[in-house]
Write a protein that holds these residues in place. Structure first.
Motif, mmCIF file in Angstrom:
data_model
loop_
_atom_site.group_PDB
_atom_site.id
_atom_site.type_symbol
_atom_site.label_atom_id
_atom_site.label_comp_id
_atom_site.label_asym_id
_atom_site.label_seq_id
_atom_site.Cartn_x
_atom_site.Cartn_y
_atom_site.Cartn_z
ATOM 1 N N ALA A 91 0.845 -1.219 0.025
ATOM 2 C CA ALA A 91 -0.081 0.063 -0.071
ATOM 3 C C ALA A 91 0.834 1.407 -0.054
ATOM 4 O O ALA A 91 0.689 2.176 0.814
ATOM 5 N N PRO A 92 1.610 1.455 -1.030
ATOM 6 C CA PRO A 92 2.588 2.704 -0.941
ATOM 7 C C PRO A 92 1.985 4.071 -1.174
ATOM 8 O O PRO A 92 1.089 3.919 -2.220
ATOM 9 N N GLN A 93 2.117 4.931 -0.555
ATOM 10 C CA GLN A 93 2.097 6.290 -1.050
ATOM 11 C C GLN A 93 2.880 6.655 -2.261
ATOM 12 O O GLN A 93 3.919 6.168 -2.481
ATOM 13 N N ALA A 94 2.470 7.615 -2.966
ATOM 14 C CA ALA A 94 2.868 8.086 -4.066
ATOM 15 C C ALA A 94 4.190 8.523 -4.184
ATOM 16 O O ALA A 94 4.875 8.108 -4.967
ATOM 17 N N THR A 95 4.708 9.010 -3.034
ATOM 18 C CA THR A 95 6.147 9.554 -3.041
ATOM 19 C C THR A 95 7.033 8.753 -2.225
ATOM 20 O O THR A 95 8.258 9.217 -1.904
ATOM 21 N N TRP A 96 6.581 7.582 -2.016
ATOM 22 C CA TRP A 96 7.394 6.726 -0.840
ATOM 23 C C TRP A 96 8.789 6.285 -1.768
ATOM 24 O O TRP A 96 8.596 6.144 -2.806
ATOM 25 N N ARG A 97 9.835 6.119 -0.863
ATOM 26 C CA ARG A 97 11.089 5.244 -1.450
ATOM 27 C C ARG A 97 10.803 4.064 -1.125
ATOM 28 O O ARG A 97 10.759 3.503 0.028
ATOM 29 N N THR B 135 3.052 1.027 -10.791
ATOM 30 C CA THR B 135 1.813 1.640 -11.100
ATOM 31 C C THR B 135 1.130 2.152 -9.915
ATOM 32 O O THR B 135 0.389 3.028 -10.207
ATOM 33 N N LEU B 136 0.965 1.559 -8.562
ATOM 34 C CA LEU B 136 0.364 2.035 -7.490
ATOM 35 C C LEU B 136 0.841 3.374 -7.273
ATOM 36 O O LEU B 136 -0.085 4.354 -6.720
ATOM 37 N N GLN B 137 2.088 3.630 -7.353
ATOM 38 C CA GLN B 137 2.523 4.872 -7.118
ATOM 39 C C GLN B 137 2.396 5.923 -8.362
ATOM 40 O O GLN B 137 2.862 7.043 -8.227
ATOM 41 N N GLN B 138 1.807 5.426 -9.487
ATOM 42 C CA GLN B 138 1.595 6.247 -10.693
ATOM 43 C C GLN B 138 3.066 6.657 -11.232
ATOM 44 O O GLN B 138 3.207 7.865 -11.784
ATOM 45 N N ARG C 298 20.042 4.898 2.916
ATOM 46 C CA ARG C 298 19.955 4.125 4.256
ATOM 47 C C ARG C 298 18.673 4.210 4.677
ATOM 48 O O ARG C 298 18.540 3.254 5.611
ATOM 49 N N ARG C 299 17.608 4.704 4.196
ATOM 50 C CA ARG C 299 16.328 4.541 4.872
ATOM 51 C C ARG C 299 15.227 4.410 3.601
ATOM 52 O O ARG C 299 15.417 5.220 2.405
ATOM 53 N N PHE C 300 14.313 3.467 3.791
ATOM 54 C CA PHE C 300 13.137 3.503 2.878
ATOM 55 C C PHE C 300 11.873 3.516 3.578
ATOM 56 O O PHE C 300 11.859 3.228 4.797
#
Length: 475
Positions: free
Chosen positions: A271-277, A294-297, A343-345
């Motif tokens: 369930a990723p938000q659009a701008t997540w790494r 595609t979930l993040q467009q 270092r972080r996701f």
């Protein structure tokens, strides 16, 4: 081609599959490459009856061991192929006889008499086939009586019968029934195994950046392809026949990807938000990577790594075809440093290498090759991957662990041990995550972080999916 020759090809392919360490589809591909004179109908029958024979290997061996063949001049594999073709309807593979008749260019009514005449069995052969069908009926009657008894009272003969009817190794059946994480009843196990003896239908995922599911369904309908929306995935399409998907224009245009519905649900669990790494740590050929994009467009940042450079090459090709630009691809071997990664996701997906028991409809040799020692090695590697890769999740971030296995040791066992050793992680209920995506999955326990997809319940491949959140550090 003569029916006898077709059975001979299938018997030889079966022999090679059972002796090769390669996946059965790779063995079949090489066999047909060396025999380019085989036509499409002939290849279809030979492949389908061979895969069905491996899926139903246990029940076929049980029946053949209790009945003498009319002649000893044929190989055991030849007998298995003929038995599988004849028993196809009884064993959930009714497509085999029409495929055999089409390849042999005879009517279905004449098929078996035609074959048995060619090998000189005649009436004796027809009687042998009829007795095989009766053997299956006897086995099923004995199974129904057995299921009325507590399995704790079963002896070796009862377990042998149950294993044959399920066409699965006994030790795996015991795992499913004895392990408290699954605790399936014998009747549930039998239904699961019978489902896994049937062929899996193809499934594709719509690339919603290029088209809609409704538009693609209509395009497939116009091409004469039977297809329906998947039950759970909002972007999945189930194909009701085997076709060369890679030859379709919508595939070449990047409008769809071959991806099983259970695999699609893994992306929705992130369930990723659009701008997540994001980090897809065991990306393989990238089906889930593409879905996450595609979930993040295509607005986020995704790192896709795997140990297999060849599979990552396929991912790069798929990214170009799908028009995805937000993914970075790199090889990451078991002992490589993570220093080249951020270092972080915001979220890390670990679709861990596993026994693959949930996919045995497609790769049936897996269930006959898995051993308890191999299962322990899978479990150790999975826990090691979780411990190593989870360190890159930011505080408050998401970790999703998935396998295409139905073995409780690889699923519940691994995540239970991980949570005990890492108090910085907390389980996050997975049902509300799916519901937020418009997905209603049955048989999910409320407030639990995991779900187990069973082919007999959900119609998907077998999958395990669990979701966790990293606690914020206390100051």
């Amino acid at each position: 081609m003569r029916a006898e020759a077709l059975v001979g090809h299938a018997a030889e392919l079966l022999r090679r599959m059972l002796r090769s360490a390669q996946p059965p589809d790779a063995v079949a591909q090489e066999y047909f490459r060396q025999r380019s004179y085989l036509g499409s109908k002939e290849r279809r029958f030979v492949a389908e009856v061979t895969f069905a024979a491996v899926r139903c290997w246990g029940i076929l061996r049980w029946c053949l061991a209790r009945q003498s063949a009319p002649s000893v001049s044929v190989s055991p594999e030849w007998l298995v192929v003929v038995a599988m073709g004849y028993l196809g309807v009884q064993l959930g593979n009714p497509h085999l006889v029409p495929a055999f008749a089409a390849a042999a260019q005879v009517s279905e009514n004449e098929l078996w008499e035609n074959l048995l005449t060619q090998v000189g069995w005649g009436v004796r052969g027809l009687k042998w086939l009829e007795e095989l069908g009766q053997r299956v009926c006897v086995l099923e009657r004995e199974l129904q009586l057995l299921l009325r008894q507590p399995y704790s009272e079963w002896g070796p003969l009862q377990w042998e019968l149950f294993s044959a009817a399920c066409s699965f190794p006994e030790w795996i059946l015991r795992c499913w029934m004895d392990n408290p994480w699954t605790s399936l009843t014998p009747a549930e196990v039998f239904l699961l195994c019978r489902t896994l003896m049937m062929p899996a239908l193809p499934c594709v995922r719509v690339n919603t950046m290029r088209t809609s599911r409704e538009h693609l369904l209509e395009e497939l309908r116009q091409r004469g392809i039977a297809a329906t929306p998947t039950v759970f995935s909002p972007v999945g399409i189930r194909l009701w026949e085997r076709i060369a998907v890679h030859g379709l224009e919508p595939y070449r245009a990047g409008m769809l990807e071959v991806q099983e519905e259970g695999s699609q649900l893994v992306g929705y669990a992130v369930a990723p938000q659009a701008t997540w790494r994001l980090w897809d740590a065991c990306a393989g050929a990238g089906g889930k990577t593409l879905h996450l994009a595609t979930l993040q467009q295509d607005r986020g940042e995704i790192w896709a790594t795997d140990v297999d450079a060849l599979r990552l090459r396929a991912l790069r090709q798929r990214l170009r075809r799908a028009g995805v630009r937000s993914v970075r691809v790199g090889v990451l071997r078991p002992h490589d440093s993570l220093s080249n990664l951020p270092r972080r996701f915001d979220a890390v997906l670990i679709d861990a290498p596993c026994s693959g028991i949930g996919t045995v409809r497609r790769t049936p040799t897996l269930k006959w090759r898995l051993s308890p020692s191999a299962l322990r090695r899978h479990q150790q590697r999975q826990l090691r991957l979780l411990q190593q890769y989870s360190s890159r999740v930011a505080p408050g971030g998401i970790l999703v662990y998935a396998t295409c296995s139905l073995m409780p040791e690889e699923n519940f066992g691994v995540v239970t041990q991980f949570l005990k050793q890492h108090p910085e992680w907390e389980a996050e209920p997975i049902e509300p995550v799916f519901q937020s995506m418009g997905i209603q999955l049955p048989w999910i326990l409320p407030q639990r972080p995991e779900c187990l997809l069973l082919p007999s319940r959900h119609g998907t491949d077998g999958f395990f999916i669990a979701r966790f959140r990293r606690r914020h550090s206390k100051r």
